[in-house]
Design a protein around this motif. Structure first.
Motif, PDB file in Angstrom:
ATOM      1  N   GLY A  76      87.761 -32.475  38.218  1.00 15.21           N
ATOM      2  CA  GLY A  76      87.884 -32.976  39.574  1.00 15.21           C
ATOM      3  C   GLY A  76      87.599 -34.459  39.605  1.00 15.21           C
ATOM      4  O   GLY A  76      87.377 -35.079  38.569  1.00 15.21           O
ATOM      5  N   PRO A  77      87.591 -35.032  40.792  1.00 12.76           N
ATOM      6  CA  PRO A  77      87.327 -36.467  40.905  1.00 12.76           C
ATOM      7  C   PRO A  77      85.887 -36.812  40.497  1.00 12.76           C
ATOM      8  O   PRO A  77      84.958 -36.038  40.728  1.00 12.76           O
ATOM      9  CB  PRO A  77      87.530 -36.762  42.391  1.00 12.76           C
ATOM     10  CG  PRO A  77      88.249 -35.585  42.951  1.00 12.76           C
ATOM     11  CD  PRO A  77      87.947 -34.433  42.068  1.00 12.76           C
ATOM     12  N   VAL A  78      85.711 -37.948  39.899  1.00 11.21           N
ATOM     13  CA  VAL A  78      84.392 -38.417  39.491  1.00 11.21           C
ATOM     14  C   VAL A  78      83.491 -38.595  40.709  1.00 11.21           C
ATOM     15  O   VAL A  78      82.289 -38.340  40.645  1.00 11.21           O
ATOM     16  CB  VAL A  78      84.515 -39.738  38.685  1.00 11.21           C
ATOM     17  CG1 VAL A  78      83.155 -40.318  38.384  1.00 11.21           C
ATOM     18  CG2 VAL A  78      85.291 -39.499  37.405  1.00 11.21           C
ATOM     19  N   ALA A  79      84.069 -38.976  41.829  1.00  9.95           N
ATOM     20  CA  ALA A  79      83.281 -39.163  43.050  1.00  9.95           C
ATOM     21  C   ALA A  79      82.554 -37.880  43.440  1.00  9.95           C
ATOM     22  O   ALA A  79      81.412 -37.925  43.913  1.00  9.95           O
ATOM     23  CB  ALA A  79      84.172 -39.632  44.189  1.00  9.95           C
ATOM     24  N   ASP A  80      83.198 -36.725  43.210  1.00 11.05           N
ATOM     25  CA  ASP A  80      82.543 -35.452  43.515  1.00 11.05           C
ATOM     26  C   ASP A  80      81.325 -35.236  42.635  1.00 11.05           C
ATOM     27  O   ASP A  80      80.295 -34.743  43.076  1.00 11.05           O
ATOM     28  CB  ASP A  80      83.523 -34.295  43.360  1.00 11.05           C
ATOM     29  CG  ASP A  80      84.636 -34.300  44.403  1.00 11.05           C
ATOM     30  OD1 ASP A  80      84.483 -35.039  45.415  1.00 11.05           O
ATOM     31  OD2 ASP A  80      85.630 -33.587  44.208  1.00 11.05           O
ATOM     32  N   GLN A  85      75.378 -35.199  41.989  1.00 14.54           N
ATOM     33  CA  GLN A  85      74.172 -35.669  41.330  1.00 14.54           C
ATOM     34  C   GLN A  85      73.186 -36.278  42.314  1.00 14.54           C
ATOM     35  O   GLN A  85      71.981 -36.218  42.111  1.00 14.54           O
ATOM     36  CB  GLN A  85      74.511 -36.701  40.252  1.00 14.54           C
ATOM     37  CG  GLN A  85      75.242 -36.125  39.067  1.00 14.54           C
ATOM     38  CD  GLN A  85      74.388 -35.137  38.301  1.00 14.54           C
ATOM     39  OE1 GLN A  85      73.208 -35.376  38.076  1.00 14.54           O
ATOM     40  NE2 GLN A  85      74.983 -34.020  37.927  1.00 14.54           N
ATOM     41  N   ARG A  86      73.684 -36.854  43.383  1.00 13.50           N
ATOM     42  CA  ARG A  86      72.813 -37.490  44.376  1.00 13.50           C
ATOM     43  C   ARG A  86      72.106 -36.489  45.274  1.00 13.50           C
ATOM     44  O   ARG A  86      71.102 -36.790  45.885  1.00 13.50           O
ATOM     45  CB  ARG A  86      73.603 -38.473  45.224  1.00 13.50           C
ATOM     46  CG  ARG A  86      74.017 -39.687  44.456  1.00 13.50           C
ATOM     47  CD  ARG A  86      74.740 -40.661  45.337  1.00 13.50           C
ATOM     48  NE  ARG A  86      75.113 -41.850  44.595  1.00 13.50           N
ATOM     49  CZ  ARG A  86      75.887 -42.780  45.051  1.00 13.50           C
ATOM     50  NH1 ARG A  86      76.402 -42.688  46.256  1.00 13.50           N
ATOM     51  NH2 ARG A  86      76.183 -43.834  44.305  1.00 13.50           N
TER      52      ARG A  86
END
Length: 87
Positions: A76-80, A85-86
């Motif tokens: 999936g997208p790295v942004a996800d 992680q946040r």
């Protein structure tokens, strides 16, 4: 020798000549050092860094190869992943 970016722009050839003659020119932006202008010596850069003790030569001359290693594929997208992680 320190020089502001504005002065460097106005007299670039003069500052390059100073660096060529062996001076180290520190470029500042509003008083904060941001870059360094140095001459390039005949010796390769890595050899100079080794001589100064900044770098060490590797123990082995050969480099490992990644051949045969499975390639990682994203699901999936790295942004996800970052958002996950946040949390």
């Amino acid at each position: 020798m320190d020089v502001a970016i504005s002065a460097l722009r106005a007299e670039l050839s003069r500052w390059i000549e100073r660096a060529r003659s062996g001076e180290e020119v520190v470029i500042t932006d509003r008083g904060t050092p941001v870059a360094r202008l140095l001459s390039i010596d005949a010796a390769p850069l890595l050899d100079q860094l080794v001589q100064r003790g900044v770098l060490n030569r590797p123990d082995r001359a050969d480099r490992p190869l990644a051949r045969g290693a499975p390639r990682v594929r994203a699901r999936g997208p790295v942004a996800d992943l970052v958002t996950e992680q946040r949390d």
